[in-house]
Enzyme design. Structure first.
Site, mmCIF file in Angstrom:
data_model
loop_
_atom_site.group_PDB
_atom_site.id
_atom_site.type_symbol
_atom_site.label_atom_id
_atom_site.label_comp_id
_atom_site.label_asym_id
_atom_site.label_seq_id
_atom_site.Cartn_x
_atom_site.Cartn_y
_atom_site.Cartn_z
ATOM 1 N N ASP A 17 -5.773 -61.442 -8.474
ATOM 2 C CA ASP A 17 -5.729 -60.073 -8.170
ATOM 3 C C ASP A 17 -5.650 -59.030 -9.218
ATOM 4 O O ASP A 17 -4.976 -57.986 -9.390
ATOM 5 C CB ASP A 17 -4.560 -59.561 -7.263
ATOM 6 C CG ASP A 17 -4.499 -60.343 -5.976
ATOM 7 O OD1 ASP A 17 -5.346 -60.620 -5.425
ATOM 8 O OD2 ASP A 17 -3.379 -60.848 -5.523
ATOM 9 N N LYS A 20 -10.491 -58.317 -10.757
ATOM 10 C CA LYS A 20 -11.811 -59.254 -11.106
ATOM 11 C C LYS A 20 -13.210 -58.328 -10.246
ATOM 12 O O LYS A 20 -14.249 -58.395 -10.875
ATOM 13 C CB LYS A 20 -11.911 -60.704 -10.756
ATOM 14 C CG LYS A 20 -10.984 -61.596 -11.466
ATOM 15 C CD LYS A 20 -10.651 -62.893 -10.926
ATOM 16 C CE LYS A 20 -10.202 -62.919 -9.298
ATOM 17 N NZ LYS A 20 -8.779 -62.542 -9.210
ATOM 18 N N GLY A 44 -9.798 -62.078 -2.457
ATOM 19 C CA GLY A 44 -9.901 -60.782 -1.707
ATOM 20 C C GLY A 44 -10.237 -59.849 -2.996
ATOM 21 O O GLY A 44 -9.413 -59.638 -4.012
ATOM 22 N N HIS A 45 -11.484 -59.393 -2.951
ATOM 23 C CA HIS A 45 -11.908 -58.581 -4.283
ATOM 24 C C HIS A 45 -12.247 -57.090 -3.866
ATOM 25 O O HIS A 45 -13.021 -57.022 -2.970
ATOM 26 C CB HIS A 45 -13.107 -59.121 -4.938
ATOM 27 C CG HIS A 45 -12.827 -60.512 -5.490
ATOM 28 N ND1 HIS A 45 -13.529 -61.465 -6.267
ATOM 29 C CD2 HIS A 45 -11.537 -61.221 -5.540
ATOM 30 C CE1 HIS A 45 -12.801 -62.670 -6.637
ATOM 31 N NE2 HIS A 45 -11.663 -62.691 -6.266
ATOM 32 N N GLN A 225 -9.432 -66.203 -7.479
ATOM 33 C CA GLN A 225 -7.970 -66.493 -7.760
ATOM 34 C C GLN A 225 -7.832 -66.246 -9.268
ATOM 35 O O GLN A 225 -8.658 -65.634 -10.013
ATOM 36 C CB GLN A 225 -7.706 -67.923 -7.351
ATOM 37 C CG GLN A 225 -7.573 -68.231 -5.816
ATOM 38 C CD GLN A 225 -8.961 -68.238 -5.293
ATOM 39 O OE1 GLN A 225 -9.830 -69.205 -5.486
ATOM 40 N NE2 GLN A 225 -8.838 -67.581 -4.268
HETATM 41 P P1 GDP Z 1 -9.138 -59.347 -7.472
HETATM 42 O O1 GDP Z 1 -8.729 -60.193 -6.744
HETATM 43 O O2 GDP Z 1 -8.825 -59.769 -9.000
HETATM 44 O O3 GDP Z 1 -10.743 -58.780 -7.631
HETATM 45 O O4 GDP Z 1 -8.094 -57.929 -7.424
HETATM 46 P P2 GDP Z 1 -7.970 -57.436 -5.969
HETATM 47 O O5 GDP Z 1 -9.244 -56.458 -5.854
HETATM 48 O O6 GDP Z 1 -7.128 -58.232 -5.174
HETATM 49 O O7 GDP Z 1 -6.564 -56.158 -6.638
HETATM 50 C C1 GDP Z 1 -6.771 -55.380 -7.459
HETATM 51 C C2 GDP Z 1 -6.497 -54.072 -6.993
HETATM 52 O O8 GDP Z 1 -6.324 -53.182 -7.849
HETATM 53 C C3 GDP Z 1 -7.536 -53.419 -5.938
HETATM 54 O O9 GDP Z 1 -6.793 -52.570 -5.032
HETATM 55 C C4 GDP Z 1 -8.305 -52.512 -6.926
HETATM 56 O O10 GDP Z 1 -9.028 -51.407 -6.213
HETATM 57 C C5 GDP Z 1 -7.138 -51.982 -7.787
HETATM 58 N N1 GDP Z 1 -7.811 -51.636 -9.276
HETATM 59 C C6 GDP Z 1 -8.505 -52.022 -10.105
HETATM 60 N N2 GDP Z 1 -8.602 -51.853 -11.331
HETATM 61 C C7 GDP Z 1 -7.606 -50.885 -11.276
HETATM 62 C C8 GDP Z 1 -6.957 -50.032 -12.192
HETATM 63 O O11 GDP Z 1 -7.425 -49.919 -13.244
HETATM 64 N N3 GDP Z 1 -6.200 -49.014 -11.702
HETATM 65 C C9 GDP Z 1 -5.986 -48.847 -10.355
HETATM 66 N N4 GDP Z 1 -5.078 -48.045 -9.914
HETATM 67 N N5 GDP Z 1 -6.124 -49.758 -9.576
HETATM 68 C C10 GDP Z 1 -7.081 -50.877 -9.996
HETATM 69 P P1 IMO Z 2 -8.139 -63.268 -5.784
HETATM 70 O O1 IMO Z 2 -9.262 -63.993 -6.037
HETATM 71 C C1 IMO Z 2 -3.937 -63.956 -5.682
HETATM 72 C C2 IMO Z 2 -2.557 -67.732 -3.774
HETATM 73 C C3 IMO Z 2 -1.773 -68.025 -2.306
HETATM 74 C C4 IMO Z 2 -0.868 -68.963 -2.878
HETATM 75 C C5 IMO Z 2 -1.960 -70.108 -3.357
HETATM 76 C C6 IMO Z 2 -2.591 -71.085 -2.608
HETATM 77 O O2 IMO Z 2 -7.971 -62.142 -4.830
HETATM 78 O O3 IMO Z 2 -7.389 -63.130 -6.998
HETATM 79 P P2 IMO Z 2 -4.499 -70.903 -0.990
HETATM 80 O O4 IMO Z 2 -4.882 -70.157 0.204
HETATM 81 O O5 IMO Z 2 -5.635 -70.709 -1.972
HETATM 82 O O6 IMO Z 2 -4.262 -72.481 -0.509
HETATM 83 O O7 IMO Z 2 -3.293 -70.268 -1.664
HETATM 84 O O8 IMO Z 2 -2.785 -69.009 -4.147
HETATM 85 N N1 IMO Z 2 -3.873 -67.240 -3.643
HETATM 86 C C7 IMO Z 2 -4.054 -66.098 -4.355
HETATM 87 N N2 IMO Z 2 -3.478 -65.086 -4.866
HETATM 88 N N3 IMO Z 2 -4.949 -63.860 -5.272
HETATM 89 C C8 IMO Z 2 -6.030 -64.494 -4.863
HETATM 90 O O9 IMO Z 2 -7.224 -64.429 -4.879
HETATM 91 C C9 IMO Z 2 -5.436 -66.016 -4.298
HETATM 92 N N4 IMO Z 2 -6.007 -66.862 -3.414
HETATM 93 C C10 IMO Z 2 -4.895 -67.718 -3.372
HETATM 94 O O10 IMO Z 2 -1.198 -66.717 -2.205
HETATM 95 O O11 IMO Z 2 0.230 -68.899 -3.517
HETATM 96 MG MG MG Z 3 -7.578 -60.066 -4.954
#
Ligand code: GDP
Ligand code: IMO
Ligand code: MG
Length: 436
Positions: A17, A20, A44-45, A225
């Site tokens: 998270d 990416k 979850g991206h 991840q």
């Molecule tokens: P990922 O799994 O690495 O793609 O990240 P996620 O999408 O799960 O979580 C990142 C969260 O931060 C999402 O809700 C994005 O919309 C948000 N986000 C990404 N970059 C920024 C930023 O620079 N500022 C803020 N406020 N939110 C951001």
């Molecule tokens: P993105 O791509 C954050 C964590 C889970 C758990 C561990 C194992 O959005 O960054 P799993 O279901 O993969 O067997 O869970 O890894 N986990 C993540 N944490 N971002 C993710 O993906 C994750 N995918 C798995 O919370 O601790």
């Molecule tokens: Mg994510």
């Protein structure tokens, strides 16, 4: 050899998270192809662009820009989820140019059931999984009785292999829960249908991608991840079941290591973690709530509140090393607005000594004390304020933020190519035109 600037990997340097999805979408503006090489719908991206908020689980983050999308062989696919995502894109009138590896593995309902049951029996060693069947599916792949996308689209193979796997899994699940029932024919018929729907997208992606590189196509590899969750490279057993760093790209796509050009490490301005496992810099009090709210730190997949902590450059130095980063993107800097002072962890103390390297074993990490350096915070701004700053570039960033960024760059001995100060595509400062 490929041109160095033709491929770039976007890898999370922490526990997932890191943003990416946003960074991949940004770089996708210059790309032909975006490739996922690991994980499944545990990811979850999030991307925010042109007033639309996208949340992708399996679909690579090049979808909003209608780029060519590839789900590589290193991924595990829940066909139901993938079909829903395809339908969703269609409902947004997006052109879908998707290719799915015939050798990616398939998640079945019994994998999801087992994910929950096995977690329970792990007690204090449970990772707090997303319960999407990820671990059990990768286990079956390693056990060599897993079912691949190729089998899914050939009902005769699917029937034979599924019959075997189903009987094994049924016995296993019934050890935990003797009442468990799920009919073989029901699963088979459902998955046969999924296979028919997905068949047009299935190819041998390794050949396709290598040819694309020969033809000078520009490719972004999007990790799922974070590196510290990686099965080999992360904080075992509190992680996921695939290689979540650049280490996974070759195995997960069929592209030789020497053809992978650059690696961009994505760092969140603080730490977040969803699920179990020690976070040495974790913050628990009101400040944690404030950062969680300002950064909207709730899981994209499960909605769980994410744990938050100070930026940990000690573990990021480790993940920078194993990823071989060329550059970094720093995200969510805006989310720390109004917090003063800020802290960055530079090392851990263990048994009275300052450690020189990140102790990958959770048994040791649990006993470590972070060593911090304090930083002045920066003021709060409106969304429009951050967008305006992004438009006028690095020089307009608050002075204290520039000091914070500079420290990260110095510690990691690299330069930031991207600074992200908001979730939207335009809330991004791109500082290295030669990057990709
Ligand atoms: P990922 O799994 O690495 O793609 O990240 P996620 O999408 O799960 O979580 C990142 C969260 O931060 C999402 O809700 C994005 O919309 C948000 N986000 C990404 N970059 C920024 C930023 O620079 N500022 C803020 N406020 N939110 C951001
Ligand atoms: P993105 O791509 C954050 C964590 C889970 C758990 C561990 C194992 O959005 O960054 P799993 O279901 O993969 O067997 O869970 O890894 N986990 C993540 N944490 N971002 C993710 O993906 C994750 N995918 C798995 O919370 O601790
Ligand atoms: Mg994510």
């Amino acid at each position: 050899m490929s041109n160095d600037n033709n491929t770039i990997a976007v890898c999370g340097l922490s526990w997932g998270d890191e943003g990416k999805g946003k960074i991949t979408d940004y770089l996708a503006q210059k790309a032909d192809i975006v490739v996922r090489f690991n994980g499944g719908n545990n990811a979850g991206h999030t991307i925010e662009a042109n007033g639309i908020k996208y949340k992708f689980k399996l679909i690579p983050s090049g979808a909003p820009l209608e780029k060519e999308l590839i789900i590589g062989n290193g991924c595990v696919i829940d066909p139901k989820v993938l079909i829903e995502e395809i339908e969703n894109l269609k409902s947004l009138n997006k052109k879908i140019n998707l290719k799915i590896s015939s050798t990616a593995h398939v998640i079945f309902p019994f994998h999801i059931v087992l994910d929950g049951l096995e977690e329970q029996s792990k007690g204090k060693y449970k990772a707090g999984t997303t319960k999407r069947g990820i671990g059990p599916t990768y286990s079956d792949k390693a056990q060599r009785w897993g079912i691949r996308i190729f089998d899914l689209i050939h009902p005769e193979y699917l029937r034979q292999k599924l019959a075997k796997l189903y009987s094994i899994k049924k016995r296993l699940i019934q050890l935990y829960n003797p009442e468990w029932k799920m009919e073989f024919e029901e699963i088979f018929e459902q998955y046969k249908k999924y296979g028919e729907i997905l068949k047009p997208y299935v190819i041998d992606t390794a050949y396709y991608l290598n040819k694309a590189l020969d033809n000078n196509k520009k490719i972004v590899f999007e990790a799922a991840q974070g590196s510290l969750l990686g099965i080999d490279e992360g904080m075992y057993p509190f992680g996921t079941s695939s290689n979540a760093s650049a280490l996974g790209i070759s195995a997960g796509t069929g592209i030789p290591p020497k053809k992978i050009g650059k690696v961009l490490g994505v760092i969140k301005a603080y730490t977040s973690r969803v699920g179990a496992g020690n976070v040495p810099t974790e913050i628990f009090d009101d400040l944690a709530n404030r950062i969680r709210e300002q950064g909207h730190e709730y899981g994209t997949v499960t909605g769980r509140p994410r744990r938050v902590g100070w930026l940990d450059l000690f573990n990021i130095k480790y993940s920078s090393m194993i990823n071989g980063i060329d550059s970094i993107a720093i995200t969510l800097l805006d989310a720390l607005e109004g917090i003063d002072p800020l802290k960055i962890c530079t090392a851990y103390e263990y048994e009275g000594k300052v450690l020189k390297s990140w102790p990958i074993h959770h048994e040791i990490i649990e006993k470590c004390k972070p060593i911090y350096k304090s930083f002045e915070g920066w003021p709060s701004l409106s969304q429009e304020g951050w967008t305006k700053i992004a438009k006028s570039g690095y020089k307009s960033l608050p002075r204290a933020m520039k000091i914070y960024i500079k420290f990260i760059e110095e510690q990691l001995e690299t330069e930031a190519a991207i600074i992200s100060i908001g979730p939207q595509r335009e809330q991004t400062i791109f500082m290295d035109e030669d990057l990709f």
